[in-house]
Every structure is written in C-alpha cells, then in structure tokens.
Enzyme design. Structure first.
Site, mmCIF file in Angstrom:
data_model
loop_
_atom_site.group_PDB
_atom_site.id
_atom_site.type_symbol
_atom_site.label_atom_id
_atom_site.label_comp_id
_atom_site.label_asym_id
_atom_site.label_seq_id
_atom_site.Cartn_x
_atom_site.Cartn_y
_atom_site.Cartn_z
ATOM 1 N N HIS B 35 0.853 -1.190 0.000
ATOM 2 C CA HIS B 35 0.000 0.000 0.000
ATOM 3 C C HIS B 35 0.884 1.234 0.000
ATOM 4 O O HIS B 35 1.513 1.548 1.000
ATOM 5 C CB HIS B 35 -0.914 -0.011 1.227
ATOM 6 C CG HIS B 35 -1.820 -1.195 1.273
ATOM 7 N ND1 HIS B 35 -1.404 -2.423 1.733
ATOM 8 C CD2 HIS B 35 -3.107 -1.362 0.890
ATOM 9 C CE1 HIS B 35 -2.410 -3.285 1.645
ATOM 10 N NE2 HIS B 35 -3.446 -2.677 1.142
ATOM 11 N N HIS B 265 -4.604 4.121 -2.878
ATOM 12 C CA HIS B 265 -4.563 3.357 -1.630
ATOM 13 C C HIS B 265 -3.695 2.116 -1.757
ATOM 14 O O HIS B 265 -3.043 1.699 -0.806
ATOM 15 C CB HIS B 265 -5.993 2.949 -1.225
ATOM 16 C CG HIS B 265 -6.056 2.019 -0.057
ATOM 17 N ND1 HIS B 265 -6.238 2.451 1.237
ATOM 18 C CD2 HIS B 265 -5.948 0.672 0.010
ATOM 19 C CE1 HIS B 265 -6.233 1.406 2.048
ATOM 20 N NE2 HIS B 265 -6.070 0.314 1.333
ATOM 21 N N GLU B 414 -16.775 -5.432 24.969
ATOM 22 C CA GLU B 414 -15.888 -6.598 25.037
ATOM 23 C C GLU B 414 -14.704 -6.461 24.082
ATOM 24 O O GLU B 414 -13.579 -6.867 24.398
ATOM 25 C CB GLU B 414 -16.666 -7.876 24.695
ATOM 26 C CG GLU B 414 -17.852 -8.159 25.602
ATOM 27 C CD GLU B 414 -19.097 -7.362 25.235
ATOM 28 O OE1 GLU B 414 -19.110 -6.708 24.165
ATOM 29 O OE2 GLU B 414 -20.070 -7.387 26.021
ATOM 30 N N HIS B 476 -27.061 -16.450 24.940
ATOM 31 C CA HIS B 476 -26.042 -16.272 25.971
ATOM 32 C C HIS B 476 -25.330 -17.584 26.317
ATOM 33 O O HIS B 476 -24.463 -17.592 27.184
ATOM 34 C CB HIS B 476 -26.673 -15.691 27.247
ATOM 35 C CG HIS B 476 -27.052 -14.241 27.134
ATOM 36 N ND1 HIS B 476 -27.825 -13.753 26.102
ATOM 37 C CD2 HIS B 476 -26.748 -13.164 27.907
ATOM 38 C CE1 HIS B 476 -27.990 -12.444 26.261
ATOM 39 N NE2 HIS B 476 -27.349 -12.066 27.335
#
Lengths: 671, 671
Positions: B35, B265, B414, B476
């Site tokens: 890149h 890019h 999380e 869950h």
C-alpha cells in the site's frame, strides 16, 4: 414526570403502562430470574408507541407492510412479551407469560426470533437489534423504491439501551443509517443512566445526542414518562428527513425501591419489594391479573391496525396477478424458477471452456448470471468490492438518491454489515449477500452466530480464504476460520474448488430458507477440476468422488477448495507409483454430515489410508479421517498448525508443506 | 500546502519526508504488492512527529519510558519501516526494506509485533491499533501513578485512518479513553477522504471531530502537509488535559497521478507513475538510494532521544535496589516468587474444606489470593463484574481520580476491552485480565486472535461457559466457543473442574509470557473433584487421571469443567455394574497435546472405550476419542449438537442429555 402527576393527569395511560410493569414483576418473580427494571422504565414510551404510532395488527403478525418494533435491549424481554400479550397476539398467552424462561416456552429469557410471533429479531447480545434495524430500514427503502409506497411504506422502531450504544457495532450501524439517511428509522434510547456495574458514568461519558448528530441523525429528547412529550417526540422523529434518535429520560425500575440503581436492572424478586411497588402503582390486583378495563383498552390498541391492514391488502390486490405472485414469492423467500437454469448455464459454460480462475472470480461470474434473474438480491462489501468480487454491473448503487440500487458500500464495518444483512433477511422481500476477507469473519462473528441461531439465509462472501492470500501476512490469513464457522450449528460452510462447485454452492445458498452460508473463496487462481457437466448439483451432498482410484484403492485424499487441485496432482503422482488413489472433493462438510450413512460410506469406505488437505487447522477433520471406521485408522492431515506469514502465496504453500509432494510423502508413510 | 510551497519553504523537512515516500514506492515496487498511498500521504505528519516530539532511542527500542508510536493503519507499513530504518533501528536494515513482504523478512505486509524492533503492536486488522493504544495509555497512567513520573512519563501516539474509525471497536476505544481522560493519548487521523471502494462519503458522512468531542476528547486539526501546522497541533494536543485527536487533512498518494483516488490506496507499481512521482518530488536518486545528507538528518533525529534515555536510566538507578528489581521484573513479565505459594495456599485450603462452588467463584478466590502478591495485575469486566467475579477488594477502581486503582469498569465493550488489554500487555509493567460471558468471546474475537498471534499473555475470564448459564437462553449460551478458542493457534483454553484446577489454571496463565489464556468458568456450582493436595500443578499437563478404574479398565471418560462431576457420577454407576472406568480430567487440551506421546498414551491408553463429556460441540474432541489409537475406535460423545435453550440449567442438562445416565448408556452401548 413523577408517578403521582402521571397517575393524576393520564390515568388511562398510567393503567396501561402499569399492566406492562406488573406483568414484568410477576413473570420475573415466577421465573425467579430475568430483568425487571428496563420494562418498568420504558413502559410509558412503549405504551405511547403502540397506542399512537406503531402500525401493526396482532391478527396478522407477518403482514409485510407492518411497522417493525425491535427491542434491541433484549434483556427487557418482558416488555415485548407483555405488549404482545396485551394487544392480542394469539401466541402470547397469559400461560406463556407465566412460563417465562422455562423449557419449551415461547417466552425465552431474551426474545428469540421464530419462537413467538411479533418478535422481529433475536436480541440480547447487545448492539445487535439496533444494527439489525438498519437492515430492516434499508430493506424497506429498497422495496418502497421498487414496489411503490402503495404496498411498502412503514417505519422501523427500536428501543435501545446504553449497552447497545456502548457496543461498537452500534457505531457502525449509526454510520450506515446516517449515510443512507434512513428517515423511517427511529431509535428510542432508554436513557436511564444505569448499567449492571453501576451508573453509566463509571464507564462512559459520551454525549450520545452529539454522537448521533455527528453521523447525520436528527436527535430529539423527551421525558420518558410523560406521554404527551413522548408522543410529540415520536411525531417529530417521523417527520424528520433523517434517521432519528429520541433520548428518552427514564427511571429504571420506576416506582420500586430499586429505582435508578443497578440492582433495578436485574431480577426484582423480593416479595416485599414487589408488594411495595404495586402499592406505589396503586395496583391492587393479583399476580398476572389484568383487570378487564385495562385489557380492553390494550385490545383496542391491538385492533387499531386492522383497517390499515385491510386497506393494504386491497392495494396489494390491485396489482397485477403476476406482480402479486412475485411479491408473495420474494416475501416467502422462495428462489425464482429461473435460478436453476442460470446456475446450470454457468456450469455448462465452465465445463466447455475450463480455465484457471480464483474462486472469488468464479463467484462473480455466478452472481453476474444470478442477479439479473433474482431481483431480490442485495449485494455489498465492507470496502473490499474489487477483492470480494461481489458487484455485478446490473445492480446499481443503493444510496439516498438511488434507493433502487442493489449494491451497498458498507464501509469498513464487517459487523454492522452482517447485522444489517440479518435485518434485511428478517424484513423479507430481499435476499442479502456481502463480502469481506475470510479472516474478518472474526469481526462479524456475533452477527454470523445470530444468522445461524435465527435461521436466516444470509450469504457471507468470504474471500482470501487461506494463506493463499499471500503478502498481506498472518493478520489477514485465516487458518482457524473454517473450523470456527463449521463449529457453529446451522451454518453451511462452502469451500468450492472451481467455477462449477462455486455455482452449485450459490444455488444451495440462495435456495435455502433456513441456513446462512459462508462462501470461502480464494484469492489465487486454480484449475478447473470438474470436467464433465452434470445437471445434478453434486455439492448438495457435501462431498463426492471426484477422481477414482485405478486398480486397488489404497489411499483416499479428501480436499476442499484450492487444495483439491493439490489432491489431484498428488493422486497423479501416487497412481504413477501404482498406488490407487481416490480423490474426494468436500465443498461442504455440513451437507456431507447430513447424508445417510450408506452414502457417507460409499464416498469414504473403510480400508484405504485417508489424508485430508486443507490450508487451515485440522480441527473438524478428524471426524472424516478417523471416525466411522471399523479398521485401524491410518490417517494424516496436510494443512496448517500455526498462524501464517507474509510472503507470496506459492512460497507459503511450499514453506508450510501444503503441496502434492508433501501429500504423497505422508500417504506413502501410512502404507 | 502544495508540494511546490512545501519544497520551497521547508526544504530540509521535504527531503526527509520524501525519503519515506520514495522508500515506500521502491519497496512496494520490489514486492509488487503493498500500500503506497498512505505513507506518501502521512509522511509529513510522521516526519514532524519523529523529528520534534516522539521520545525514542533506536539504540534502546524497548526502553520502558519511550513514547509509543502505533500505526493503526497498518497497511501503510512502509511508513513505519521507513522511519525505523531512517532513524537507525538496527534491525530495520535497507536489506529488510528491499525484502518487504517476502518470506523470512522482518518487514511483513502489515507490521507484526515481535518481528521488528520499534513495532509496538501488530496492526492491519483495522481499528485494533487505536484500541490497543488506549490500553498503552492506561498502562502508562497506572504505572506513572504507582511508580512516579521519574520513571514513567510518556505519550502514546497513533496514526489512524478512516478504516480504523469506521470499525466499531474504535468507538469503544474512544469511549474508554474519553471516560478515563487519557491525556497522554494523541491520535493523528489521516483524513484523506479515500478508502478502497472510493471516497469515504460513499459509505460514511460522520463528522469525526464532533464524534470524538462527544466522547470527551479534545479535537484539533491541521494541514497534514504543513510542518509548522502539524507541529503546532501536536504541541496543543500534548498540553490538552483530555485525549486528543488531530484531524490531519492529507492527500493520499501525494504527488502521484493516483493522488486523492482509491487507486492510490493500493500498490503503485507502474514504472512510469513512479518515475513521474520522483520527478514531482525532485528526487533524482535511484531505488532505495537515500543521499547521505538526508540519511544524516534522519540519524540526527534518531539520536535525539539518547540523552533523555540516559537521564531516565540515572533516575531509575536512583531507586532502591529492591524497587529496581521489581521494576525490571514487572517489565520482564516474570511472575513474582510469591505466586506459587499463593496458589498452593488456595489449593490446600480447597482440599481441606471442599465445597460446592461455581468455578467463577473459585476464580474469585484465586484472584483474592493472587492480586495482593502480584501488584502488576489489572482486572476488569465488560459490565459484568458481579457475574464474572473479577473484582477483589484490594484493587481499587481505576479512573481519572484514582490512577492507582487496578480495576477497570470497561462498560459494555468486550472488543475494546480485549484490544486495550493487548495494549496494556504490550506496554509492559502490568498484567491484564478481564471478563465477560463466554458467549461474548464472539465480540472480542478479533483482538483475542491478535493476543495469540502477538503472543501476549492476556487472560480472558469467560464465565457462564455453557448451557449451565440457564434461563438467559441460547443467545447467551456458548456451545461452539470452546472449539473456537481451541482452534486458534497459541491459545490456552482452560476449563477447570473445581477450585484446585482453577488455581492451577491461573498459575499457568499468570506465569506464561507468550500465550493468552481463556478461562472458561461456570455459572453453576459444582462439587470439588480434587480430594488430595499436590504441590505439583496437575493442570500443567493438560489432562491427568482423576479416578482410576477398579479391576479391568473397560471405559475411559474424559471430561472438562462442570462435566467432570458428571463423569465421576457415571463412573460410580458403571463401576457398580462391574465396568472398570477411568476418569480423565482434561482442563487444557492444548497443554495435553504438548505432552510427549508416552504421557498421552499413559493417560489415554488404547483399548478401553472412550467417551468425552463436555457441554459444547464435539468439534476438537475426535482427536482424543479416535486419534492415536491402534485398535478399533469405540468412542462416543456426550455434549451439544445444536444451540441451547432458555430454561433452568438442570433442566437443560436433562433435555440435552448431558447426564451421568446418558453417559452410562452410551458407554454400555460401546462394550
């Protein structure tokens, strides 16, 4: 607005909202588990929404043009269960409420799609509902543009809590909604300031209103206990030309001694607390006892949408028979009759002019044949369009000035993309597929699991499926991701070997109504392995004999995807040494596992040594290498046991020993 | 600022920045992959940062008090490789740059931690670096509070692109940083308006400055090609009392014909384009040829930090010998001498007074013993503190008014938590552990994979590890998550059966320097299974014989965690019928797999029927059920083959057939 004022000024509203609150308290007490505070806090908002705004008809829970109501804060499941019961959804009986969270009940701990009519999506894993909702709203925009507002013209409402907004996926969803100016999307934020660990401020000081506004939303706010203010805010949100967020200031566990505390978030089961709360509410009826006048008032709310539904049906009936049939088909999720022919066409052409091709390019060829005959597809990519090969020329770009476009630039948002695809599929009428790199399955995992759990047939186009990705290195090279997807129940993981298998895989993925698919596709080119045309879809059986042994069968090589070519080469080498070798192509383990034992034994008979070849970890392979065998297990595996590395792909295959030569050596060592 | 002005007004700066640009062009051309555009766009910002602000010393890449530089936009790896080479990092030779992206090179496609000194963290999966950086900055704050600014006093700088900011994890990280007012964290946003699929605006219209400000950041902006403006912005950011984001307006692929396009890019390898770009730059040197004056200027920049480092060493040397030793220990990641004693104490007490206990509660008891003797631990939870049992009384809360606190309320984040833990561990001096529900491993997956890939010993405390979670239901209840973690290379998955095994697992997790651990812990109580004390850590071998068969050994039951109790019960039933049954507890498959064949065969001898019992999917078990055996494979599995359901835990174990009775029936069927 405090309770006394609310009771005095809005007695009818108060009773209706109270019914939600006490049903919640009663069900949680009966289950001795659950979350009381959220329904108690948001009962006023939900009551106003259902009474004054939501377009729904309990007698027709799946009416395609209903407004969608999504409880993103799924732990507050008693809120939606209460609403569905009170407004008259048949499945939401009082008995179900009494069996909250018990085996076999429709009223699971968190709302589960498919368990109970009126539950539009499975929520509980935070951030998912609000992100599904973006997909719902995109589907509505797309269908409205294509079918007209006569038959498609509705809103998507979401109740989301602080947990939903802290999860990163919500930012992705907010960004998508803002970009696409989804003006029919309205998020009601339960701004109660409390999470499990304490006050929100112990973990977050974000100004949510500013944050939504920064992504192109209109933002409103209201006292979440004042019915007039709530009504006015929803009114304004509906008129806004942008997606709207309403910050509803509420008190969690309103009226109980646990109000405004994290204790109130959980299960309030203390008898005294419940009795005291009922007293505060002025509610002198027994558990699960809703007085007739309150039930009647709620049933009137439930009956509100019947006329709108009847009018909608009349409008639908005014369409041509062909259009009505097509509308019914896309909402039923049935594949079009032309799909089979399109797939067979690709397969025939592939066999007639076989060429070296990356399976991601094969996938593009299939999509180019399928998209024109399957107008319900919506494709996309998480900013890897040219790499995922997901865009075909006819699709057009979905954006605010071209709602008919069928291709979505999701941005670098794999998780939001997956969650929105779930929402699209759940909305119905569209069939979403989108891509990223296989390695970034990781980012989309929570939503991919929900695709499987909810049984929605989303297609994940996961390219660059192994170390064959090459120079980008181990961060971009999946090794455990095939195992991860295969470990997930109700997920088809296709790893096709060439254009023919890719076409077959797409046919299966686009025909099922109940299973999401992961297409594991290669970056690098591979030779065609299917040399003769069959109308039959061989991939449907999961695995099949691609090349038979000459003479005595001593070895079976089992491979997937790009490694099938290696298996065929190894077979040539082994056969040249007089070692009879069968090659089994196994594009989908799950479908093979679903075949009867006779077929499985026909493909993988006991006796010969077995070697599996796949540029991923061995986990999941031992079943086919060692299982279902009556004799000594001679078996080995050619694949990865570590992360990859950065180098050109061919070098990596050599260095990690995934070659025909290594396969031959391992085979001979077993004999 | 355009190139002509820049060249005219800042010729020395221009040449230095140009060196980065041409090295990037040359390396990408040599690799024919990579890149180019990002390093070309951010070369000016990086040059100013390294020349005027970053505290670093190439002669001491691991100097604990260096500023950290994190290239979150990891695809622009040639930016950091160029900087490390030019400033004189020994490992970053010109040869390495020429071998960019080749097998064995330190210069992988994306920056890989551990491959090259000066690379602080592995980046490439977008959003990770900026989120790691939050952990770096938290570690710095914590250590500064505890050790004093004499020895800990530095900044964390991040270069992040639009991809990083679109990924949801960045919002989690931004929220954490804002809450904790991490004033030493400075993010330089490469605001070039371009992603792979096109202009950013095709996917996102977010006002990033407003978004950061909404989460409590200070926001600055500058022309990313004007060295004076860049310098001034960084100056202000350093003085800000909040985390700071600097929006650097840049041109991707500056000066090339691909400037400001998505083509820019990627890999710019066209010879004419490269030649034309060199001409625009006024750079008439050959590939990889950096003129002596430019190299000398860069080496002066590299030499800038030597004095500061020497002064720091003098300050460190002024601490007491004991403090110096402790400082060295925590930065080396060595466990304290007292850890073993603390663990043995817990084990002894557990055996002396065995009781029914959830393993999450067992974990809390272990932490209560460990945290006081291991001051480098930092614990936390993603808003499940009371459920994950991660907080012990002595820790105190980490927040802006108590930087010495060792417990973090991560919020419902999380992913951000896991990424920040990686950053903390990489920073050194602290040892992070934090919890959520096992099922939400899904949300943290991308960062958990990076823990394994980077070999950082983070501990994931994943409670509620099966259907034993009960009423919360299938959203869950993990079923595939043990397999997912086990499929990941270099990850220890501990599923301890009782307090003794939990203590042993923690000892291992806190002693390794190279492997992250997943602690799979139960919600529900289980009986103690280890009845006699051993100083030896039996969990260290991964599996061991817990109960031996009486008489002829006909069955081996292998179980983990809460299912060990079921195995022991089944053994009693089988033995009562005269069927000799061994029970093997297998708290860590990976450690068992690492034992020699002799030990593995001793624990799992060929001959007896084998049944594994685990409340998760079978994937991963066939190796132990079927593998390494010379005889007919009589084996079965007691566990899950679908998602779970919402009901009390005991009912679920019955309904899904994970019981001693089911085990006995399957065992007898095999005999």
């Amino acid at each position: 607005m405090d309770i006394a004022t609310l009771r005095a000024q809005h007695p009818a509203h108060w009773k209706k909202a109270c019914a939600i609150r006490v049903l919640t308290l009663d069900a949680v007490a009966a289950a001795n588990s659950g979350h009381s505070g959220m329904p108690m806090g948001m009962a006023d908002v939900a009551t106003v929404l259902f009474e004054k705004h939501l377009k729904f008809d309990p007698a027709a829970p799946n009416w395609p043009d209903r407004d969608r109501f999504i409880l993103s804060a799924g732990h507050g499941s008693m809120l939606i269960y209460s609403l569905l019961h009170l407004t008259g959804y048949k499945q939401a009986t009082l008995e179900e409420l009494k069996n909250f969270r018990q085996w076999g009940a429709r009223t699971a701990g968190h709302p589960e799609y498919g368990h109970l009519e009126g539950v539009e999506t499975t929520t509980g894993p935070l951030g998912q509902g609000i992100s599904n909702a973006v997909g719902f709203a995109m589907a509505e925009e797309s269908l409205r543009a294509r079918w007209g507002s006569k038959v498609m013209d509705h809103y998507t409402y979401v109740i989301a809590g602080d947990g939903c907004l802290m999860e990163g996926v919500s930012q992705e969803a907010i960004g998508i909604a803002g970009k696409h100016q989804l003006s029919r999307l309205i998020v009601l934020w339960d701004n109660n300031g409390i999470t499990i660990d304490g006050k929100v401020e112990i973990a977050d000081i974000t100004d949510q209103k500013a944050r939504f506004a920064a992504s192109g939303w209109d933002v409103f706010e209201c006292d979440g206990h004042d019915p007039i203010a709530i009504d006015a805010a929803i009114d304004m949100a509906k008129r806004s030309p942008r997606p709207a967020m309403i910050a509803c200031k509420t008190h969690i566990a309103l009226g109980s001694s646990a109000q405004d505390t994290s204790k109130g978030h959980g299960a309030l089961t203390d008898k005294q607390l419940i009795a005291d709360t009922r007293a505060v509410y002025g509610w002198d009826h027994g558990p699960f006892d809703i007085p007739a006048d309150v039930k009647a008032a709620w049933e009137a709310t439930g009956a509100r949408g019947a006329a709108a539904r009847a009018e909608w049906e009349a409008r639908l009936a005014s369409l041509s028979a062909a259009k009505q049939a097509e509308f019914a088909r896309v909402f039923a999720g049935d594949a079009p009759a032309k799909l089979g022919g399109a797939i067979r066409g690709v397969k025939k052409a592939a066999v007639e002019a076989p060429k070296k091709l990356a399976t991601r390019s094969a996938s593009e060829l299939v999509l180019a044949a399928v998209n024109p005959v399957m107008q319900e597809t919506i494709g996309g990519s998480a900013d890897l369009t040219g790499s995922n090969n997901t865009k075909t020329p006819d699709l057009g770009i979905f954006d605010p000035i071209n709602r008919k476009g069928r291709y979505v630039f999701w941005g670098i948002r794999e998780h939001g993309m997956a969650a929105a695809m779930n929402g699209m599929a759940l909305h119905g009428g569209v069939r979403p597929y989108s891509g990223t790199f296989m390695c970034f399955t990781d980012y989309a995992r929570p939503s991919m699991r929900l695709s499987a759990l909810m049984q929605v047939p989303v297609v994940y186009v996961m390219t660059h499926d192994s170390i064959g990705l090459g120079e980008d290195g181990p961060t971009h090279q999946p090794v455990e991701h095939l195992a991860i997807s295969r470990a997930t129940p109700n997920t088809w993981v296709f790893r096709p070997a060439d254009l023919v298998e890719t076409a077959e895989a797409w046919e299966l993925a686009l025909s099922t109504k109940t299973t999401p698919s992961v297409m594991a596709l290669s970056r690098q080119g591979v030779a065609a392995v299917r040399k003769t045309h069959t109308n039959q879809n061989l991939t449907a059986k999961g695995a099949y004999v691609l090349a038979e042994a000459t003479g005595k069968r001593q070895v079976i090589l089992i491979a997937t995807g790009t490694e099938v070519e290696i298996a065929l080469k190894a077979r040539d080498m082994l056969e040249a040494e007089g070692i009879g070798t069968r090659v089994v192509s196994m594009p989908c383990m799950e479908l093979f596992a679903a075949q009867d034992e006779a077929y499985r034994k026909k493909v993988l008979p006991a006796g010969p040594a077995r070697i599996a070849i796949e540029a991923g970890v061995r986990m999941g392979w031992d079943r086919w290498l060692l299982g279902e065998r009556g004799k000594e297990a001679k078996a080995d595996f050619v694949g990865m046991s570590s992360f990859g590395a950065s180098a050109p792909a061919e070098r990596l295959y050599q260095e990690f020993g995934i070659t025909a030569e290594a396969t031959v050596a391992k085979a001979k060592a077993l004999l």
